[in-house]
Design a protein around this motif. Structure first.
Motif, PDB file in Angstrom:
ATOM      1  N   THR A 139       0.797  -1.294   0.224  1.00 58.02           N
ATOM      2  CA  THR A 139      -0.037  -0.004  -0.017  1.00 58.02           C
ATOM      3  C   THR A 139       0.853   1.187   0.138  1.00 58.02           C
ATOM      4  O   THR A 139       0.424   2.421  -0.753  1.00 58.02           O
ATOM      5  N   THR A 163       3.395   1.656  -1.443  1.00 60.77           N
ATOM      6  CA  THR A 163       3.890   1.741  -2.899  1.00 60.77           C
ATOM      7  C   THR A 163       2.712   2.165  -3.765  1.00 60.77           C
ATOM      8  O   THR A 163       3.057   2.114  -5.210  1.00 60.77           O
ATOM      9  N   GLY A 164       1.514   2.029  -3.264  1.00 58.82           N
ATOM     10  CA  GLY A 164       0.250   2.778  -4.173  1.00 58.82           C
ATOM     11  C   GLY A 164      -0.587   1.729  -4.717  1.00 58.82           C
ATOM     12  O   GLY A 164      -1.486   1.829  -5.591  1.00 58.82           O
ATOM     13  N   GLU A 193      -3.554  -1.450  -4.491  1.00 57.43           N
ATOM     14  CA  GLU A 193      -4.724  -1.720  -4.008  1.00 57.43           C
ATOM     15  C   GLU A 193      -4.681  -3.048  -3.510  1.00 57.43           C
ATOM     16  O   GLU A 193      -4.715  -4.055  -4.320  1.00 57.43           O
TER      17      GLU A 193
END
Ligand SMILES: Cc1cc2nc3c(=O)[nH]c(=O)nc-3n(C[C@H](O)[C@H](O)[C@H](O)COP(=O)(O)O)c2cc1C
Length: 176
Positions: A28, A30-31, A33
């Motif tokens: 998360t 690192t972006g 989902e």
């Protein structure tokens, strides 16, 4: 990237779920989902081998299986988390892998990224050999890209788990 984590331990706060939390933190941050699906607590029955799905359709069983398969098909990466039970994965986790059969072709065509997080009590050279090989073969068969395996030996309960595995799980989340 959408990541589905399938967890197969009966211990919500056990070793494998603890490493899953580290993985989720890294992913998360690192972006990504991430959805964690507690397979051990889901309502999933074993594959009946009835062939009604033709390996390309919904399973006839009315349980959580079809919805979980849809989530997998909507993701780009899949992570398996399990304690070692008699040198393999837990039956809680195996039950959903057998249900992949209903969407075998679709799952294979996705070319998902994949990873494994597994924990065991023993700390010897044998304990991880069968489960590691089994998942390598499953990943190859399903056309998954192996993004890493955390093989946490000597990790029978949270307090005895070496710190290195927390780091490995976190880094796996960062780099998947
Ligand atoms: C049914 C069962 C079978 C197990 N088999 C093994 C095994 O073959 N080798 C091993 O080192 N530990 C074995 N263990 C210990 C678990 O792998 C270990 O305690 C693990 O950390 C539990 O993970 P969890 O806390 O995520 O549930 C077994 C435990 C159970 C309950």
């Amino acid at each position: 990237m959408k990541i589905v984590v399938l967890t197969g331990s009966p211990h919500k706060k056990g070793t494998s779920n603890t490493l899953v939390q580290e993985f989720v933190k890294g992913a998360t941050e690192t972006g990504h989902e991430v959805e964690v699906i507690d397979i051990a607590k889901s309502n999933i029955h074993p594959c009946l081998g009835c062939e009604a799905c033709g390996m390309n359709g919904n399973c006839v069983q009315k349980d959580d299986g079809n919805e979980i398969l849809s989530k997998i098909l909507n993701s780009e990466a899949i992570v398996f988390a399990t304690p070692v039970y008699y040198f393999g994965m837990s039956s809680q986790l195996k039950i959903i892998i057998d249900r992949f059969y209903a969407r075998n072709g679709a799952i294979t065509n996705k070319h998902l990224k994949a990873a494994l997080i597994t924990t065991a009590w023993n700390n010897d050279n044998v304990v991880m050999s069968a489960i590691e090989k089994h998942f390598q073969i499953i990943f190859d068969y399903l056309n998954f890209e192996n993004r890493g395996m955390v093989l946490a030996k000597g990790s029978g309960y949270v307090e005895m788990m070496p710190d290195e595995y927390y780091k490995q799980a976190y880094e796996l989340g960062k780099n998947i």
